[in-house]
Design an enzyme around this catalytic site. Sequence first.
Site, mmCIF file in Angstrom:
data_model
loop_
_atom_site.group_PDB
_atom_site.id
_atom_site.type_symbol
_atom_site.label_atom_id
_atom_site.label_comp_id
_atom_site.label_asym_id
_atom_site.label_seq_id
_atom_site.Cartn_x
_atom_site.Cartn_y
_atom_site.Cartn_z
ATOM 1 N N ALA A 97 36.681 50.913 31.927
ATOM 2 C CA ALA A 97 37.348 52.024 32.789
ATOM 3 C C ALA A 97 36.434 51.767 33.993
ATOM 4 O O ALA A 97 35.101 51.021 33.782
ATOM 5 C CB ALA A 97 37.094 53.347 31.888
ATOM 6 N N GLY A 141 36.868 49.716 28.065
ATOM 7 C CA GLY A 141 38.217 50.003 28.132
ATOM 8 C C GLY A 141 39.119 48.631 28.172
ATOM 9 O O GLY A 141 40.019 48.871 27.700
ATOM 10 N N GLU A 144 39.490 47.776 24.763
ATOM 11 C CA GLU A 144 40.342 48.805 24.142
ATOM 12 C C GLU A 144 41.609 48.713 24.672
ATOM 13 O O GLU A 144 42.841 48.976 23.766
ATOM 14 C CB GLU A 144 39.731 50.163 24.394
ATOM 15 C CG GLU A 144 38.221 50.556 23.908
ATOM 16 C CD GLU A 144 37.704 51.664 24.428
ATOM 17 O OE1 GLU A 144 37.451 51.821 25.661
ATOM 18 O OE2 GLU A 144 37.579 52.661 23.522
ATOM 19 N N GLU A 164 29.487 50.231 26.150
ATOM 20 C CA GLU A 164 29.383 51.735 26.574
ATOM 21 C C GLU A 164 28.014 52.497 26.214
ATOM 22 O O GLU A 164 27.317 53.406 27.042
ATOM 23 C CB GLU A 164 30.547 52.828 26.090
ATOM 24 C CG GLU A 164 31.847 52.608 26.556
ATOM 25 C CD GLU A 164 32.862 51.508 25.974
ATOM 26 O OE1 GLU A 164 32.000 50.830 24.959
ATOM 27 O OE2 GLU A 164 33.773 51.251 26.090
HETATM 28 C C1 LIG Z 1 36.410 54.736 27.798
HETATM 29 C C2 LIG Z 1 35.943 53.817 28.610
HETATM 30 C C3 LIG Z 1 34.735 53.344 29.102
HETATM 31 C C4 LIG Z 1 34.373 52.329 29.606
HETATM 32 O O1 LIG Z 1 34.972 51.124 29.943
HETATM 33 S S1 LIG Z 1 32.917 52.268 30.501
HETATM 34 C C5 LIG Z 1 32.725 50.589 31.313
HETATM 35 C C6 LIG Z 1 32.408 49.404 30.382
HETATM 36 N N1 LIG Z 1 32.339 48.431 30.908
HETATM 37 C C7 LIG Z 1 31.125 47.824 31.375
HETATM 38 O O2 LIG Z 1 30.010 48.585 31.057
HETATM 39 C C8 LIG Z 1 31.065 46.568 32.128
HETATM 40 C C9 LIG Z 1 30.528 46.787 33.538
HETATM 41 N N2 LIG Z 1 30.326 45.568 34.271
HETATM 42 C C10 LIG Z 1 29.246 44.653 34.065
HETATM 43 O O3 LIG Z 1 28.486 44.865 33.219
HETATM 44 C C11 LIG Z 1 29.570 43.490 35.000
HETATM 45 O O4 LIG Z 1 30.339 43.792 36.008
HETATM 46 C C12 LIG Z 1 29.960 42.255 34.464
HETATM 47 C C13 LIG Z 1 28.862 41.742 33.359
HETATM 48 C C14 LIG Z 1 31.419 42.425 33.437
HETATM 49 C C15 LIG Z 1 30.275 41.214 35.411
HETATM 50 O O5 LIG Z 1 28.999 40.906 36.227
HETATM 51 P P1 LIG Z 1 29.040 40.129 37.478
HETATM 52 O O6 LIG Z 1 29.641 38.827 37.198
HETATM 53 O O7 LIG Z 1 27.758 39.948 38.137
HETATM 54 O O8 LIG Z 1 29.925 40.877 38.423
HETATM 55 P P2 LIG Z 1 29.362 42.191 39.009
HETATM 56 O O9 LIG Z 1 28.918 41.982 40.578
HETATM 57 O O10 LIG Z 1 28.662 43.093 38.309
HETATM 58 O O11 LIG Z 1 31.050 43.121 39.451
HETATM 59 C C16 LIG Z 1 31.848 42.582 40.517
HETATM 60 C C17 LIG Z 1 32.206 43.895 41.075
HETATM 61 O O12 LIG Z 1 32.878 44.756 40.138
HETATM 62 C C18 LIG Z 1 32.465 45.923 39.879
HETATM 63 N N3 LIG Z 1 32.601 46.347 38.462
HETATM 64 C C19 LIG Z 1 32.626 45.615 37.435
HETATM 65 N N4 LIG Z 1 32.782 46.469 36.396
HETATM 66 C C20 LIG Z 1 33.082 47.487 36.856
HETATM 67 C C21 LIG Z 1 33.755 48.862 36.250
HETATM 68 N N5 LIG Z 1 33.605 49.096 34.623
HETATM 69 N N6 LIG Z 1 33.726 49.664 36.653
HETATM 70 C C22 LIG Z 1 33.520 49.839 38.290
HETATM 71 N N7 LIG Z 1 33.432 48.644 38.897
HETATM 72 C C23 LIG Z 1 33.014 47.517 38.072
HETATM 73 C C24 LIG Z 1 31.091 45.879 40.280
HETATM 74 O O13 LIG Z 1 30.456 46.901 40.513
HETATM 75 C C25 LIG Z 1 30.949 45.047 41.516
HETATM 76 O O14 LIG Z 1 31.419 45.573 42.483
HETATM 77 P P3 LIG Z 1 30.504 45.467 44.008
HETATM 78 O O15 LIG Z 1 30.734 44.071 44.424
HETATM 79 O O16 LIG Z 1 31.001 46.701 44.839
HETATM 80 O O17 LIG Z 1 29.234 45.976 43.498
#
Ligand SMILES: C/C=C/C(=O)SCCNC(=O)CCNC(=O)[C@H](O)C(C)(C)COP(=O)(O)OP(=O)(O)OC[C@H]1O[C@@H](n2cnc3c(N)ncnc32)[C@H](O)[C@@H]1OP(=O)(O)O
Length: 290
Positions: A97, A141, A144, A164
């Site tokens: 998400a 998400g 999920e 999360e």
């Molecule tokens: C009910 C549901 C709840 C949820 O789902 S909570 C969210 C759960 N997911 C996470 O916690 C994963 C979050 N993302 C990460 O940890 C990392 O990404 C990755 C390990 C997947 C990949 O890392 P890398 O390859 O270094 O890419 P990057 O530079 O972190 O990401 C590229 C751009 O994508 C944005 N992004 C990634 N995941 C999310 C997200 N879940 N929500 C919003 N933005 C996201 C970043 O911020 C960035 O953007 P910018 O270049 O502008 O900094």
Amino acid sequence: MALLLRLQTRGLTNALRGSFRSSRGLSTAASAEDDLVLLERRDSGVAVLTLNRPKALNALSDGLMRALAEKLRQVDADSSLKAAVITGTGKAFAAGADIKEMHSREGYSDVRGENMLAHWNSVSNTRKPIVAAVGGFALGGGCELAMACDIIIASEDAKFGQPEIKLGTIPGVGGTQRLIRAVGKSKAMEWILTGEMISAQEAERAGLVSRVVPAGTVLEEAVKIAEKIASFSSPVVQLAKECVNAAEETSLAEGIRFERHLFHATWGLDDRREGFQAFSEKRQPTWKHR
Ligand SMILES: C/C=C/C(=O)SCCNC(=O)CCNC(=O)[C@H](O)C(C)(C)COP(=O)(O)OP(=O)(O)OC[C@H]1O[C@@H](n2cnc3c(N)ncnc32)[C@H](O)[C@@H]1OP(=O)(O)O
């Protein structure tokens, strides 16, 4: 040949370049929200829905999930479509998400008031079968969403997980409930309480995914499965899906009773008669989907 109905002009080439498939077909204009999920209709009766926020690793914003819900509603309503595939773009199926969007919400009463994420139920409410074609990250998400689909096909480079806990929250769209049903308590607990990423191979061993396929072929393989499903009687496929899903929510005795009702219900369909008749006549059935 596949007929491609592309609901956008801008961003198509970029979205599909480096993704898990190639682009074919025609384009028409669409709104910004349509751009977030691309709908491709194939002649085989399969709809391919592509999540399209590659720069944000397909973070599942409200807008994207609303667009997905609308596309799934179209799939369910369109009798020419028999099954759907949901896939990602670039490095991700979906990295969760949208953390930035959710962070803008303040306090329990805000998120409770707007019933944050309630509209995600549209995926599991879809009556036609959905295959998830997962390449790259399927986190939070994203994992999920894949689990809300009916079958998960994973690319060998796919990474699953419920991270999360690292954000100070818990899964909120079915993760704690669906993961335990898919992989059992011990693994579900470990994955949710540590937030660690799981490889495609481990996800397959644990029973989360149905099949792992070589990188670059996941969409193609998922579409093949969806096409196989789409080649059968659509109402019968939907009854079978409903029965399997009921198993997760009922006792064995109730589930078997429910199955027997739906089994009997197939006797009300022309396609059941045709299937049995075709077998007797040693020919392929011609489904009328009724
Ligand atoms: C009910 C549901 C709840 C949820 O789902 S909570 C969210 C759960 N997911 C996470 O916690 C994963 C979050 N993302 C990460 O940890 C990392 O990404 C990755 C390990 C997947 C990949 O890392 P890398 O390859 O270094 O890419 P990057 O530079 O972190 O990401 C590229 C751009 O994508 C944005 N992004 C990634 N995941 C999310 C997200 N879940 N929500 C919003 N933005 C996201 C970043 O911020 C960035 O953007 P910018 O270049 O502008 O900094």
